[in-house]
Every structure is written in C-alpha cells, then in structure tokens.
Design an enzyme around this catalytic site. Structure first.
Site, mmCIF file in Angstrom:
data_model
loop_
_atom_site.group_PDB
_atom_site.id
_atom_site.type_symbol
_atom_site.label_atom_id
_atom_site.label_comp_id
_atom_site.label_asym_id
_atom_site.label_seq_id
_atom_site.Cartn_x
_atom_site.Cartn_y
_atom_site.Cartn_z
ATOM 1 N N SER A 174 0.784 -1.230 0.000
ATOM 2 C CA SER A 174 0.000 0.000 0.000
ATOM 3 C C SER A 174 0.819 1.284 0.000
ATOM 4 C CB SER A 174 -0.940 0.001 1.213
ATOM 5 O OG SER A 174 -0.201 -0.215 2.386
ATOM 6 N N GLU A 222 -6.556 -5.275 -2.329
ATOM 7 C CA GLU A 222 -6.711 -3.869 -2.724
ATOM 8 C C GLU A 222 -6.878 -2.946 -1.528
ATOM 9 O OE1 GLU A 222 -9.439 -3.438 -5.963
ATOM 10 O OE2 GLU A 222 -8.482 -5.064 -7.043
HETATM 11 C C1 LIG Z 1 -6.423 -12.825 -4.114
HETATM 12 C C2 LIG Z 1 -5.456 -11.675 -4.119
HETATM 13 C C3 LIG Z 1 -5.223 -10.993 -5.309
HETATM 14 C C4 LIG Z 1 -4.291 -9.933 -5.340
HETATM 15 N N1 LIG Z 1 -4.000 -9.329 -6.543
HETATM 16 C C5 LIG Z 1 -3.097 -8.311 -6.581
HETATM 17 C C6 LIG Z 1 -2.723 -7.710 -7.843
HETATM 18 O O1 LIG Z 1 -3.202 -8.103 -8.913
HETATM 19 N N2 LIG Z 1 -1.812 -6.693 -7.819
HETATM 20 C C7 LIG Z 1 -1.238 -6.236 -6.675
HETATM 21 O O2 LIG Z 1 -0.439 -5.315 -6.732
HETATM 22 N N3 LIG Z 1 -1.545 -6.809 -5.469
HETATM 23 C C8 LIG Z 1 -2.451 -7.831 -5.402
HETATM 24 N N4 LIG Z 1 -2.752 -8.441 -4.192
HETATM 25 C C9 LIG Z 1 -2.115 -7.953 -2.982
HETATM 26 C C10 LIG Z 1 -3.043 -7.105 -2.112
HETATM 27 O O3 LIG Z 1 -3.669 -6.091 -2.835
HETATM 28 C C11 LIG Z 1 -2.211 -6.536 -0.959
HETATM 29 O O4 LIG Z 1 -1.719 -7.642 -0.233
HETATM 30 C C12 LIG Z 1 -3.040 -5.640 -0.098
HETATM 31 O O5 LIG Z 1 -3.239 -4.406 -0.749
HETATM 32 C C13 LIG Z 1 -2.440 -5.379 1.254
HETATM 33 O O6 LIG Z 1 -1.066 -5.222 1.176
HETATM 34 P P1 LIG Z 1 -0.097 -5.960 2.225
HETATM 35 O O7 LIG Z 1 -0.627 -7.346 2.371
HETATM 36 O O8 LIG Z 1 1.301 -5.831 1.763
HETATM 37 O O9 LIG Z 1 -0.316 -5.189 3.520
HETATM 38 P P2 LIG Z 1 0.250 -3.750 3.937
HETATM 39 O O10 LIG Z 1 -0.349 -2.689 3.104
HETATM 40 O O11 LIG Z 1 1.725 -3.778 4.041
HETATM 41 O O12 LIG Z 1 -0.372 -3.672 5.374
HETATM 42 C C14 LIG Z 1 0.028 -4.552 6.433
HETATM 43 C C15 LIG Z 1 -0.731 -4.189 7.684
HETATM 44 O O13 LIG Z 1 -0.437 -2.858 8.072
HETATM 45 C C16 LIG Z 1 -1.601 -2.052 8.054
HETATM 46 N N5 LIG Z 1 -1.304 -0.782 7.358
HETATM 47 C C17 LIG Z 1 -0.445 -0.586 6.342
HETATM 48 N N6 LIG Z 1 -0.447 0.706 5.953
HETATM 49 C C18 LIG Z 1 -1.333 1.334 6.743
HETATM 50 C C19 LIG Z 1 -1.771 2.676 6.836
HETATM 51 N N7 LIG Z 1 -1.292 3.628 6.036
HETATM 52 N N8 LIG Z 1 -2.692 2.961 7.771
HETATM 53 C C20 LIG Z 1 -3.178 1.998 8.586
HETATM 54 N N9 LIG Z 1 -2.810 0.698 8.548
HETATM 55 C C21 LIG Z 1 -1.884 0.377 7.645
HETATM 56 C C22 LIG Z 1 -2.662 -2.835 7.264
HETATM 57 O O14 LIG Z 1 -3.984 -2.596 7.706
HETATM 58 C C23 LIG Z 1 -2.257 -4.267 7.512
HETATM 59 O O15 LIG Z 1 -2.836 -4.724 8.710
HETATM 60 C C24 LIG Z 1 -3.636 -9.520 -4.147
HETATM 61 C C25 LIG Z 1 -3.898 -10.205 -2.948
HETATM 62 C C26 LIG Z 1 -4.778 -11.286 -2.936
HETATM 63 C C27 LIG Z 1 -5.000 -12.013 -1.641
#
Ligand SMILES: Cc1cc2nc3c(=O)[nH]c(=O)nc-3n(C[C@H](O)[C@H](O)[C@H](O)COP(=O)(O)OP(=O)(O)OC[C@H]3O[C@@H](n4cnc5c(N)ncnc54)[C@H](O)[C@@H]3O)c2cc1C
Length: 385
Positions: free
Chosen positions: A131, A368
């Site tokens: 993110s 997302e």
């Molecule tokens: C089925 C599936 C399909 C997917 N397809 C794609 C795709 O096509 N392209 C792609 O790029 N990704 C894709 N993803 C990845 C998905 O979009 C990301 O995993 C998701 O956006 C969250 O990112 P992260 O897991 O790295 O968590 P992070 O964003 O790193 O967050 C980790 C934790 O920290 C918290 N956190 C982080 N930042 C903040 C903030 N600013 N404020 C408050 N809390 C915060 C979050 O709530 C979470 O608990 C996919 C995932 C799945 C499961």
C-alpha cells in the site's frame, strides 16, 4: 441517484447471469479443485463482451456504465469469485490505461483487453508493502531511450496470462537518484520476466496469483504510463477505479451464501418441519443477512454511479471507493458467518458450497487495501484534506 437499472443495464446483468449459470456453474467445482479457469469460460466471456463492458466504444468496448459492470461481475462471482477476479483485474487494467495513458497506449492495449484476446494485470504489491509507494523496491533505471526494471512483485493476479501489466516501480535516474514512484506498462512474458509457482490461497480459486520476477527487463521510455513520478497519482486513481470490481465480487459471494442458507433452511427439517418455518432465529438470521447485503449493495452501487460521471472529484471518488470496499468485503464475511450458523456443521464440509464461500469471503477484506488502511485513508480525506 436512480436506483432502477436502465434497460441496457438490466440486459447486461441478464447476459452475465445466464452465462454464469449455464457455463460457469457446471464447472465451478472443477475450477475450485484445480484452481484454474478452463479456456472455454474466458472465451465465452470474451464473445459476450464481458471483458469490456464499460470501456469506450471507439476502442471496441461496450460503452456501458460502471453500474452495468458491477451488476455483471456480481452475477459472475455468485458462481465463481475466481472468474470474477480475472474479470475485475482486467477491467482495472483497461480502465487505468484509458484514464492515464496517451492515445497511442490506448489504441495499442485497450482493444485487445476488451476483446479478451489479452488480459491485463496491475502490479503494485511487493514483499515489503502492498500500500505504500514510498516503500517500493522494484527499480526502474533510465538507460538512454529505455528503462531497465529489476525486482519482485508479489501476489499479482493474471500475471500468467498474456497481455499488458501496469507496474509501479521506483524510478532512479542514472544520476542523481530520485527514488520517485512511476508507472509503466510492460508486456507480460517479455525477456527477463518470470513467475513463481502459483500461491495456494484459501479462496478465490481460479484467480491466478503469482510473484513476478523482473530481471533487467528493458522497456522503451514511451511505455511510461502518465508522468514520471506520478506513482502516488496512479495509486489514487487505482483506488478510484479498481475497487468496483472487488466490491462486485464480494456482493456475489455474499448473495451466494445467503442463497445457500435459504435453500438449506427450506430443506432441513426438525421433527418433520422445515427449520425456516420452525425456528424464528433462523428467519431472523436470514433477514439480517438480507439487510447486510442490501446495505453493501447500495453503497457499492452508489460508488459505481459516482464513477459514471456523476461525481468528478477524485478525492470524493477515492473515499467512496474505500468505504464501499470495506462495506462490501465485510458484508461478505458477516453473511457467510451467519450462513454457517444456519447450516451448522454442513457449512464446514467441502461437499457444501458454503465452505468454499468462506474461503472466498475472507480474502475480500485483504485485497486492494486492508480495511484499516482504507478507513485511515477515507478519514484523512474527510477530516484532514
Ligand atoms: C487474491 C489476491 C489478489 C491480489 N492481486 C493483486 C494484484 O493483482 N496486484 C497487486 O499489486 N496486489 C495484489 N494483491 C495484494 C493485495 O492487494 C495486498 O496484499 C493488499 O493491498 C495489502 O497489502 P499488504 O498485504 O502488503 O499489507 P500492507 O499494506 O503492508 O499492510 C500490512 C498491515 O499494516 C496495516 N497498514 C499498512 N499501511 C497502513 C496505513 N497507512 N494505515 C493503517 N494501517 C496500515 C494494514 O492494515 C495491515 O494490517 C492480491 C492479494 C490477494 C490475496
């Protein structure tokens, strides 16, 4: 906002529903078991124009509304969230290229994506972040008329399928180092592009998910999407446009769980009487499910309606998108959980569809943008902007 679908929107929804019930439904167990969507499903969707519902007509799309798209993807996801995920990410791809790209890029990529000849991916997530553009580690280094991309993208949908991938990378000029996030379009499977084994995820089977390895991937400078350093903006516009697909998928999963619970409650008897008649708490649970579904549906449809040119401010759109995504994804989880309460142990065994819907529902809040991140973002727009 007019809550009635137009004749065209009704027709698109009907086409998607009929295809879903006649072609995808007989294959849904196979899709779930093999974690793969048979070619005939994608070909059928392409023939019906389901990959380009809301894309511009002059580029081969249907020129229909986002409301049409969300109602169609819901019908697909009622039967298979995985097929919905392929459709959603492709839609995000051509919508973003249309919005951020130049004419050449639009003409090069969009017609094939809306025809389903190719399917788009969007690659933001990396092992370090899903993110935050400031934490990106995939680099794009300028080299004459080219950029050279290196690094790993994580959890990328459709990355095994032929077509373009929008990728957000940290741009580094040869000198000085700028470290700004910039978006590019690359062709999947180009030289230096390789994939991990597919991730074995808990739900949304059929929606293929891989890590993407980029090793000295050379792309011409004209493959930059928008301006140098516009990664934040790309992310914001992705927020705006991408979530409508996931919202539709979550509504589909929620409705499927509700329908499973109703059917079970009518069929299961207690001392000779169907539990839907016998037990008030069963009827209450079903009513609560319906109420949660309706709430999520109208928040989602309001967001889709806003995308149809009814609200122009990107900050307001991003806020509506974030709120709808949280609402729809949490609704799916709540409804599946309540449906479990109606089915009891039958909901937990793989012979019953509900066990699969649990896996599908629990994925929704994580993709997302996690709920917490989205709420923080929506709050910042409301109270700090
Ligand atoms: C089925 C599936 C399909 C997917 N397809 C794609 C795709 O096509 N392209 C792609 O790029 N990704 C894709 N993803 C990845 C998905 O979009 C990301 O995993 C998701 O956006 C969250 O990112 P992260 O897991 O790295 O968590 P992070 O964003 O790193 O967050 C980790 C934790 O920290 C918290 N956190 C982080 N930042 C903040 C903030 N600013 N404020 C408050 N809390 C915060 C979050 O709530 C979470 O608990 C996919 C995932 C799945 C499961």
């Amino acid at each position: 906002m007019d809550y009635n679908l137009t004749t065209e929107e009704e027709l698109i929804k009907k086409v998607a529903k009929e295809f879903s019930e006649s072609v995808i439904a007989p294959l849904q167990e196979e899709i779930h078991a093999n974690n793969e969507v048979p070619g005939e499903v994608l070909e059928g969707m392409a023939e019906l124009g389901l990959f380009g519902i809301n894309a511009p007509e002059d580029l081969g799309g249907g020129g229909a509304s986002f409301v049409s798209f969300v109602s169609a993807i819901e019908e697909i996801a009622v039967v298979s969230a995985g097929v919905g995920m392929i459709m959603s990410v492709n839609n995000m791809g051509h919508t973003l290229i249309n919005f951020l790209g130049n004419d050449e890029q639009r003409k090069k990529y969009i017609p094939k994506l809306v025809a389903g000849e190719e399917l788009a991916s969007f690659a933001f997530t990396e092992p370090s972040t899903g993110s935050d553009p400031k934490q990106l580690q995939v680099t794009a280094v300028e080299d004459g008329d080219f950029f050279v991309l290196n690094g790993t993208k994580r959890f990328i949908t459709n990355s095994n399928l032929k077509g373009p991938m929008i990728i957000v990378a940290k741009e580094e000029s040869s000198s000085p180092m700028s470290g700004k996030a910039t978006a590019f379009v690359i062709d999947k499977h180009c030289e230096g592009y390789s994939l991990s084994e597919p991730w074995d995820k808990v739900g949304v089977h059929g929606g293929p998910l891989f890590d993407v390895y980029l090793k000295d991937v050379r792309i011409p400078k004209e493959n930059m999407l928008g301006d140098s350093g516009n990664g934040m903006y790309v992310l914001k516009m992705t927020m705006v446009f991408a979530k409508v697909g996931v919202c539709g998928i979550c509504l589909g999963v929620a409705r499927a769980a509700y329908e499973e619970a109703v059917a079970y409650a009518k069929e299961k008897t207690h001392r000779g009487e169907a539990i839907i008649k016998k037990f008030e708490h069963v009827r209450m649970a079903l009513t609560e499910m319906e109420m949660i579904y309706n709430r999520a549906k109208w928040v989602t449809y309001h967001y889709a309606w806003a995308l149809d040119g009814n609200i122009g401010d990107p900050f307001v759109l991003a806020k509506l998108a974030a709120q709808a995504k949280v609402e729809a994804s949490e609704a799916a989880v709540d409804i599946v959980r309540k449906a479990m309460g109606v089915l009891g142990s039958y909901g937990c065994v793989s012979d019953y569809k509900l066990s699969r819907l649990w896996g599908d529902a629990i994925v929704g809040p994580q993709v997302e943008g996690c709920a917490a991140t989205l709420k923080v973002m929506a709050g910042n727009i409301s109270y700090l902007a």
